[in-house]
Design an enzyme around this catalytic site. Sequence first.
Site, mmCIF file in Angstrom:
data_model
loop_
_atom_site.group_PDB
_atom_site.id
_atom_site.type_symbol
_atom_site.label_atom_id
_atom_site.label_comp_id
_atom_site.label_asym_id
_atom_site.label_seq_id
_atom_site.Cartn_x
_atom_site.Cartn_y
_atom_site.Cartn_z
ATOM 1 N N TYR A 350 0.837 -1.195 0.000
ATOM 2 C CA TYR A 350 0.000 0.000 0.000
ATOM 3 C C TYR A 350 0.875 1.249 0.000
ATOM 4 C CZ TYR A 350 0.897 0.535 5.053
ATOM 5 O OH TYR A 350 1.494 0.705 6.278
ATOM 6 N N CYS A 351 0.302 2.346 -0.462
ATOM 7 C CA CYS A 351 0.959 3.656 -0.436
ATOM 8 C C CYS A 351 -0.119 4.723 -0.327
ATOM 9 C CB CYS A 351 1.832 3.861 -1.685
ATOM 10 S SG CYS A 351 0.925 3.816 -3.236
ATOM 11 N N THR A 352 0.214 5.976 -0.538
ATOM 12 C CA THR A 352 -0.736 7.070 -0.308
ATOM 13 C C THR A 352 -1.945 7.002 -1.226
ATOM 14 O OG1 THR A 352 1.093 8.485 0.375
ATOM 15 C CG2 THR A 352 -0.984 9.568 -0.131
ATOM 16 N N GLY A 354 -1.793 5.011 -4.411
ATOM 17 C CA GLY A 354 -1.735 3.841 -5.280
ATOM 18 C C GLY A 354 -0.669 3.869 -6.343
ATOM 19 N N ILE A 380 -4.139 4.507 0.486
ATOM 20 C CA ILE A 380 -4.699 4.804 1.814
ATOM 21 C C ILE A 380 -5.852 5.790 1.695
ATOM 22 C CG2 ILE A 380 -4.142 5.657 4.128
ATOM 23 C CD1 ILE A 380 -1.183 4.980 3.457
#
Length: 488
Positions: A350-352, A354, A380
């Site tokens: 996951y990241c901020t 995508g 997220i």
Amino acid sequence: MMTTDDMACNELINIDLVREISLQLQRCFFFFCYSFQSLAAEHWSVTNGLFYWLAKVLVIVCHNGNVSLILQTFGTFVASKRASITVWNCCGQTFKELSSIHKHVARTHDTDIHQLTQSTFEVLLSQIEKEATSQQQSTEKEPVDISSWIPDTSHITGDQLHNGPGEVLLLYCYCQLADPQLICAWQKALCEKLQLTGKVRVATEGINGTVGGTKVATGLYIKAMCSHPIFNIMKKEDFKTSNGGAECFCNLRVGVYKEIVPMGVDPDALSYSLAGTHLEPEEFHKEVEALLSKGDSCNDTILLDCRNFYESRIGQFSQCLAPNIRKFSYFPDYVDQNLDLFRDKKVLMYCTGGIRCERGSAYLRSKHVCKEVYQLKGGIHKYLEQFPEGFYRGKLFVFDERFAISSNSDIISECRYCNSPWDQYQLCSTHFCCQLVLSCSACRQGGHTACCPICQTKGKGEEPSATPPQREECECTAMRPRIPQDAL
């Protein structure tokens, strides 16, 4: 540099053959010059392509005194007669010395060399002509009017674009762009028309941006993106929104880059199309729930945070692996040095928003060590829209003047100086230091405004220098390895 064999070859070639080929080349040269002169005043785009053609021909025919093509075909003919490393067979004879086969070919096969040279020359001219035609067509393309891609705002007042409720958009789209400079110009004109601020990166692999303005302006921006002939693959839900506005950014920066997210790996060598399986927030939530339910006994799944250390410090998923890296461009090296960590594992990334997972998961998959690789679709941002009190705790770091946004009240980080709960970043007060510091209100009032004691001392009584150092060194940078070794 010409070898002894090359010089011997040069001396043996029929001089009449050289003169004949050279005469043909001269005729081509004069023909090009005449054509260039006659077209120059009338058709510049055609003339430009012809000049390119002429230059390519001159490079080919002028090299080594107009005989390099003949030497090349002579060498090709000799090589075709090679039986082994030191033996050549030709005309029923066997030659064991290079000079012998050279003499035989020069004396016996001058007609063959002539024909081979002629055909090679015609192929080269054909290739150059195709390149010139292609370039001519590209230069003759009608310019695209980007104004047709900018929405009509005649029904919108300037006050609606400048004042009123605002928001920040986060967006990206991976797609092939034939002319990123054109898209860049359009994005700049579009944002300026709508009075948006922010940062937009354009590359041949797509677009990545975050912009802020009034909700009227951002709504028009989304409409313009979704109606564009290239970006109409995007839907409204692909744009992540948060409270904010134009004041969240200092200015507007739009540019063309090699990558839309800087990972340091050529997109031509590692395509976004190789990314892992996308999981909707609901699916990702269930996977994390299953992982957490197993507790410490779960050793076949890794929940991987692809962000930088200062992002995961103030907010992350429970029981995640958060690499202590400062830039996303360090992520490939992190993977390479920790391959055993991912071997035969299912990875949930996951990241901020995508975008980093697109390239990050592709890189991880290219190593062929993981059992499965999944990524959180929309990042997220989208997860928190559906699960504000879910498994992500703390704040979400954002790359603008806000530094962070929140959906729950948890504080998972501490003040740098007194260790009390604190998650509000400020820039280090030392001139030219770009480190972020967590210093609570009480400590800041006490003068602790730098990222570490070294910077705190450095900043006292110093006049700001007009020229920044090439790299700011302090305790923060010295204590952190560039690529950490992790273990579960």
